[in-house]
Write an enzyme that holds these catalytic residues in place. Structure first.
Site, PDB file in Angstrom:
ATOM      1  N   ARG A 208      15.514  30.434 -51.622  1.00 32.57           N
ATOM      2  CA  ARG A 208      15.648  30.768 -53.053  1.00 32.57           C
ATOM      3  C   ARG A 208      15.614  29.467 -53.855  1.00 32.57           C
ATOM      4  NH1 ARG A 208      20.933  30.505 -50.878  1.00 32.57           N
ATOM      5  NH2 ARG A 208      22.077  28.808 -51.873  1.00 32.57           N
TER       6      ARG A 208
ATOM      7  N   LYS B 264      20.446  33.196 -38.564  1.00 29.66           N
ATOM      8  CA  LYS B 264      20.618  31.747 -38.384  1.00 29.66           C
ATOM      9  C   LYS B 264      20.258  31.271 -36.981  1.00 29.66           C
ATOM     10  CE  LYS B 264      21.734  31.890 -42.605  1.00 29.66           C
ATOM     11  NZ  LYS B 264      20.766  31.463 -43.624  1.00 29.66           N
TER      12      LYS B 264
ATOM     13  N   GLY C 244      28.540  28.840 -44.989  1.00 31.81           N
ATOM     14  CA  GLY C 244      29.956  28.624 -44.660  1.00 31.81           C
ATOM     15  C   GLY C 244      30.724  29.908 -44.410  1.00 31.81           C
TER      16      GLY C 244
ATOM     17  N   GLU D 246      27.838  25.663 -32.002  1.00 31.41           N
ATOM     18  CA  GLU D 246      27.255  24.327 -32.150  1.00 31.41           C
ATOM     19  C   GLU D 246      28.337  23.280 -31.919  1.00 31.41           C
ATOM     20  OE1 GLU D 246      24.092  25.250 -35.810  1.00 31.41           O
ATOM     21  OE2 GLU D 246      25.962  24.204 -36.201  1.00 31.41           O
TER      22      GLU D 246
END
Ligand code: MV4
Length: 452
Positions: free
Chosen positions: A292, A116, A165, A200
């Site tokens: 996906r 990420k 999450g 973040e």
């Protein structure tokens, strides 16, 4: 074009892929676990191979057995669906090295977007707005405090190897920072075998908006507009819709353009989704990319009329972009309710048993993606999704009223489902106004049995 495709999945998405293969005249092979021996997919596929016991780790995640089934059956390609091995770069790599086409992006792109932090960096460099935060792993408290000075609280600590999450912690003030960082790092190490975390700014009261894109790996990328997936519980989406209402035209255009730009920057091949947060002032920020086909792809198919799974297969077989951007138009409004075998009035406790079907919904603008049949045994081995009910209407109001009717017509017994919760949400005045954010269910009292 492929002669034979192996489907490495189960339930409704296995049927969805089977249908796409049939429309293209491709032979199908389905792999199944002992728990799915009596599934509809096994009946409909041209061939089916049992690949192991019910536990996913021994069947749907069992790479050697799946590859063996592909080789024995002579399949040219494997469609992974969603979940299981769909975003497993090692699996894609094994397929590549065995000369079996993985229907999706390359293992390189899967692993790039799976990191990420790397994904944030690539998108930032491509000119896609990303959430203010770090582009390097945050190792210690000192660095975390300096990040807090730059961005202010609240902050969110995320695992580089996480996503969806998993492995996140919200930090409200400096007192909580050190402990949260340490816990986040050790959880990340344990869960993802990668202790790297990044920080973040926490965007409060945001909406989760995502953009469906399709790339052909030859430089062409188109988008199929956006979905609002804000209605979630514990990072499980429950209701999705397209279009996302109330976004100013200029903002929406920039959002769609950013998604295409991001996908182009990685020369994306296949169907993918860029997830964004939209704040209260309609600023959008890239969050992560899913490489996906997603559970909620039907809402996009309903408003555009395009068959996304068919396009996945065409592109994987080497075709150039099968559709022009100008031929993709958003018409009307679609909503999906994920029908789960869970008790929405008892903390969404999974419910198992023999399903009795008394009536299935239908009528104009109703689509039901499911692999259930009368007397099927709902077992506890996999996720609890048993059907996706999708409604389409010329307006959002029409989609809501058709959804309400369809939910009322959907008569099943034997297991508890989330249908009664959705009936209440379809009558909720804030939902009807389109007043939704990621806090919707909590704010409207649909969790902990107050109303839900
Ligand atoms: C966030 C966020 C707010 N600010 N990041 C959740 C899923 C994963 N894709 C990332 N998620 C979020 N990331 C920043 N910087 C809000 C979410 C989020 C969320 C957070 C807590 C509780 C429920 C949530 C539901 C959707 C999104």
């Amino acid at each position: 074009m492929f002669r034979k495709v192996l489907i490495a999945n189960r339930g409704e998405i296995a049927l969805r892929i089977l249908r796409a293969c049939k429309t293209l005249g491709i032979k199908t092979v389905l792999v199944f676990s002992e728990a799915d021996r009596y599934s509809l997919g096994v009946k409909y596929a041209d061939e089916a191979f049992c690949i192991g016991p019910p536990q996913a780790s021994k069947s749907y995640l069992n790479i050697p057995n799946i590859i063996a089934a592909a080789e024995i059956s002579g399949a040219d390609a494997i469609h992974p669906g969603y979940g299981f091995l769909a975003e497993n770069a090692d699996f894609a790599e094994v397929c590549e090295s065995c000369g079996i086409k993985f229907i999706g992006p390359s293992s390189k792109v899967i692993s790039l977007m799976g990191d990420k932090i790397a994904a944030r960096k690539v998108m930032y460099e491509a000119g896609v707005p990303v959430i203010p935060g770090t582009f390097e792993p945050v190792e210690d408290e000192k660095k975390a405090i300096s990040v807090a000075k730059d961005f202010g609280f609240p902050l969110i600590i995320k695992a580089a190897g996480g996503g969806g999450g998993r492995g996140m912690r919200i930090v409200k003030d400096e007192d909580g920072l050190k402990g949260a960082l340490m816990i986040a790092k050790s959880e990340a190490e344990a869960a993802f075998n990668n202790g790297a975390v990044y920080i973040e700014k926490y965007i409060e009261g945001a909406r989760h908006i995502e953009v469906q894109i399709l790339g052909d790996g030859k430089g062409n990328v188109v988008h199929f507009y956006e979905r609002d997936c804000s209605i979630q519980r514990r990072h499980q989406k429950l209701i999705e819709e397209s279009p996302a209402i109330g976004i100013p035209k200029e903002v929406k255009e920039k959002l769609l353009e950013s998604a295409v730009k991001g996908a182009r920057a990685i020369n994306y091949e296949g169907a993918g989704t860029l997830e964004f947060l939209l704040d209260k002032d309609n600023n959008f920020y890239f969050m992560e990319m899913n490489t996906r086909i997603q559970v909620e792809h039907p809402v996009t198919e309903m408003v555009t009329g395009h068959d996304l799974v068919k396009y996945q297969i065409l592109i994987a077989s080497g075709e150039e972009m099968p559709v022009k951007q100008e031929d993709i138009v958003q018409r009307g409004h679609a909503i999906e309710c994920r029908i789960n075998a869970e008790d929405p009035f008892n903390n969404f406790l999974p419910s198992i048993g023999t399903l009795k079907i008394f009536s299935l919904p239908g009528g104009p603008g109703i689509r039901l993606d499911t692999a259930i049949y009368n007397n099927i045994e709902i077992l506890p081995y996999y996720d609890s999704l048993i059907a996706k009910l999708i409604s389409w209407g010329l307006t959002r109001e029409e989609a809501i009223s058709r959804m309400r009717n369809a939910l009322e017509e959907f008569l099943i017994e034997g297991v508890k489902t989330t249908i009664p919760l959705y009936l209440r949400i379809m009558e909720d005045k804030e939902y009807i106004k389109g007043n939704i954010s990621i806090n919707f269910l909590e704010e409207r009292g649909f969790l902990n049995g107050e109303r839900g």
